[in-house]
Design a protein around this motif. Structure first.
Motif, PDB file in Angstrom:
ATOM      1  N   ASP A   1       0.819  -1.218   0.000  1.00  0.00           N
ATOM      2  CA  ASP A   1       0.000   0.000   0.000  1.00  0.00           C
ATOM      3  C   ASP A   1       0.850   1.263   0.000  1.00  0.00           C
ATOM      4  OD1 ASP A   1      -2.321  -1.480   0.013  1.00  0.00           O
ATOM      5  OD2 ASP A   1      -2.503  -1.477   2.200  1.00  0.00           O
ATOM      6  N   ASP A   2       2.062   1.183   0.526  1.00  0.00           N
ATOM      7  CA  ASP A   2       2.901   2.377   0.600  1.00  0.00           C
ATOM      8  C   ASP A   2       4.360   2.098   0.254  1.00  0.00           C
ATOM      9  OD1 ASP A   2       3.598   0.891   2.786  1.00  0.00           O
ATOM     10  OD2 ASP A   2       3.214   2.459   4.276  1.00  0.00           O
ATOM     11  N   PHE A   3       4.616   0.975  -0.428  1.00  0.00           N
ATOM     12  CA  PHE A   3       5.985   0.647  -0.786  1.00  0.00           C
ATOM     13  C   PHE A   3       6.004  -0.297  -1.976  1.00  0.00           C
ATOM     14  CE2 PHE A   3       4.849  -3.138   1.477  1.00  0.00           C
ATOM     15  CZ  PHE A   3       5.595  -4.144   0.866  1.00  0.00           C
ATOM     16  N   PHE A   4       7.178  -0.457  -2.562  1.00  0.00           N
ATOM     17  CA  PHE A   4       7.426  -1.525  -3.525  1.00  0.00           C
ATOM     18  C   PHE A   4       8.884  -1.919  -3.420  1.00  0.00           C
ATOM     19  CE2 PHE A   4       8.265   2.376  -5.858  1.00  0.00           C
ATOM     20  CZ  PHE A   4       9.427   2.104  -6.562  1.00  0.00           C
ATOM     21  N   THR A   5       9.221  -3.091  -3.924  1.00  0.00           N
ATOM     22  CA  THR A   5      10.602  -3.534  -3.917  1.00  0.00           C
ATOM     23  C   THR A   5      11.066  -3.803  -5.343  1.00  0.00           C
ATOM     24  OG1 THR A   5       9.981  -5.860  -3.602  1.00  0.00           O
ATOM     25  CG2 THR A   5      10.425  -4.552  -1.616  1.00  0.00           C
ATOM     26  N   ILE A   6      12.364  -3.650  -5.556  1.00  0.00           N
ATOM     27  CA  ILE A   6      12.986  -3.880  -6.858  1.00  0.00           C
ATOM     28  C   ILE A   6      14.283  -4.637  -6.644  1.00  0.00           C
ATOM     29  CG2 ILE A   6      11.990  -1.976  -8.198  1.00  0.00           C
ATOM     30  CD1 ILE A   6      14.288  -0.212  -7.266  1.00  0.00           C
ATOM     31  N   SER A   7      14.650  -5.451  -7.602  1.00  0.00           N
ATOM     32  CA  SER A   7      15.926  -6.155  -7.556  1.00  0.00           C
ATOM     33  C   SER A   7      16.882  -5.499  -8.540  1.00  0.00           C
ATOM     34  CB  SER A   7      15.743  -7.631  -7.914  1.00  0.00           C
ATOM     35  OG  SER A   7      15.074  -8.318  -6.878  1.00  0.00           O
ATOM     36  N   LEU A   8      18.079  -5.183  -8.079  1.00  0.00           N
ATOM     37  CA  LEU A   8      19.061  -4.503  -8.913  1.00  0.00           C
ATOM     38  C   LEU A   8      20.216  -5.439  -9.248  1.00  0.00           C
ATOM     39  CD1 LEU A   8      19.224  -1.062  -7.053  1.00  0.00           C
ATOM     40  CD2 LEU A   8      17.682  -1.778  -8.893  1.00  0.00           C
ATOM     41  N   ILE A   9      20.480  -5.597 -10.543  1.00  0.00           N
ATOM     42  CA  ILE A   9      21.575  -6.434 -10.994  1.00  0.00           C
ATOM     43  C   ILE A   9      22.883  -5.651 -10.913  1.00  0.00           C
ATOM     44  CG2 ILE A   9      20.064  -7.781 -12.498  1.00  0.00           C
ATOM     45  CD1 ILE A   9      21.135  -6.160 -14.874  1.00  0.00           C
ATOM     46  N   PRO A  10      24.030  -6.325 -10.989  1.00  0.00           N
ATOM     47  CA  PRO A  10      25.319  -5.623 -10.874  1.00  0.00           C
ATOM     48  C   PRO A  10      25.485  -4.465 -11.855  1.00  0.00           C
ATOM     49  CG  PRO A  10      25.655  -7.977 -10.660  1.00  0.00           C
ATOM     50  CD  PRO A  10      24.203  -7.793 -11.020  1.00  0.00           C
ATOM     51  N   THR A  11      24.991  -4.619 -13.084  1.00  0.00           N
ATOM     52  CA  THR A  11      25.131  -3.539 -14.066  1.00  0.00           C
ATOM     53  C   THR A  11      24.404  -2.285 -13.606  1.00  0.00           C
ATOM     54  OG1 THR A  11      25.366  -5.078 -15.919  1.00  0.00           O
ATOM     55  CG2 THR A  11      24.640  -2.845 -16.442  1.00  0.00           C
ATOM     56  N   THR A  12      23.186  -2.442 -13.096  1.00  0.00           N
ATOM     57  CA  THR A  12      22.419  -1.296 -12.602  1.00  0.00           C
ATOM     58  C   THR A  12      23.098  -0.663 -11.400  1.00  0.00           C
ATOM     59  OG1 THR A  12      20.376  -2.353 -13.359  1.00  0.00           O
ATOM     60  CG2 THR A  12      20.149  -0.536 -11.801  1.00  0.00           C
ATOM     61  N   LEU A  13      23.630  -1.492 -10.518  1.00  0.00           N
ATOM     62  CA  LEU A  13      24.321  -0.975  -9.339  1.00  0.00           C
ATOM     63  C   LEU A  13      25.570  -0.180  -9.716  1.00  0.00           C
ATOM     64  CD1 LEU A  13      24.061  -4.140  -7.066  1.00  0.00           C
ATOM     65  CD2 LEU A  13      22.840  -1.980  -6.734  1.00  0.00           C
ATOM     66  N   ALA A  14      26.253  -0.634 -10.765  1.00  0.00           N
ATOM     67  CA  ALA A  14      27.525   0.000 -11.140  1.00  0.00           C
ATOM     68  C   ALA A  14      27.346   1.232 -12.011  1.00  0.00           C
ATOM     69  CB  ALA A  14      28.408  -1.016 -11.867  1.00  0.00           C
TER      70      ALA A  14
END
Length: 219
Positions: A152-165
């Protein structure tokens, strides 16, 4: 129109306060190599118009509305920013359709590292929650991402190494703001079925039931 595939991790070179607006000078050698006056470049997911270009830099004016609705007002010289040029006709749509029109700001709540990825939880304004669904698309600081879980007030996402870098999401910490743009298709569907479709007409029982079902799913 953009795709949410960040081309370059740029930097704020200067910020000039103009009272009811600001002029930003941003450094990005890749995105400026073919940029000219009047072109568009997305900065942390905000579509800005190029005013001038220099040696690997460009300037853009940011109005009060944009400063208030997005996190650009918090940027200072040295801040890192995600940069993307508009999608060319005939190009590949690597992410999803992104307008560069920020709907609001969220806040990084937590980061949970995995072996090869990182799970990030983002708090979002209540008014945007109905547009964010599990396995749907959302733009965070200009990055096209798939929603892992939606509340209702949040969401989660998964970040791969390329996105992190290669994006600012690799350095954002809990408490930091992020620009959010929800999937524009969801907003059009809500308006067409909830308020626009059949306005001033008898929609009939089947249409009315369908509208009610869609509105319930969007809450």
């Amino acid at each position: 129109m953009f795709t949410g595939i960040v081309e370059e991790l740029g930097e704020v070179a200067a910020v000039e306060n103009l009272g009811d607006s600001s002029r930003f000078t941003l450094r990005g050698p890749l995105v400026t190599q073919d940029a000219k006056h009047g072109d568009s470049i997305a900065v942390n997911g905000v579509c800005l118009t190029v005013v001038e270009t220099g040696a690997g830099t460009f300037t853009a004016d940011v109005m009060a509305e944009t400063l208030g609705r997005s996190g650009l007002g918090a940027l200072v010289p040295g801040s890192r920013v995600n940069l993307e040029r508009p999608m060319a006709l005939g190009g590949r749509l690597g992410g999803h359709l992104v307008q560069g029109h920020v709907d609001g700001t969220g806040t990084i709540v937590s980061r949970t590292p995995g072996e090869h990825w990182e799970l990030v939880k983002v708090a979002l304004p209540a008014g945007l929650a109905r547009y964010v669904v599990e396995k749907g698309s959302v733009t965070v600081d200009g990055v096209s991402l798939t929603v892992v879980d939606a509340g209702d007030d949040f969401f989660t996402i998964s970040l791969i190494p390329t996105t992190l870098a290669l994006t600012t999401l690799g350095i954002k910490q809990p408490g930091d703001p992020v620009n959010l743009e929800v999937d524009v298709l969801a907003k059009y569907v809500e308006r067409l079925l909830g308020r626009g479709a059949g306005h001033g007409q008898d929609q009939g029982p089947d249409s009315t039931a369908a509208v009610a079902a869609v509105e319930e799913s969007l809450r």
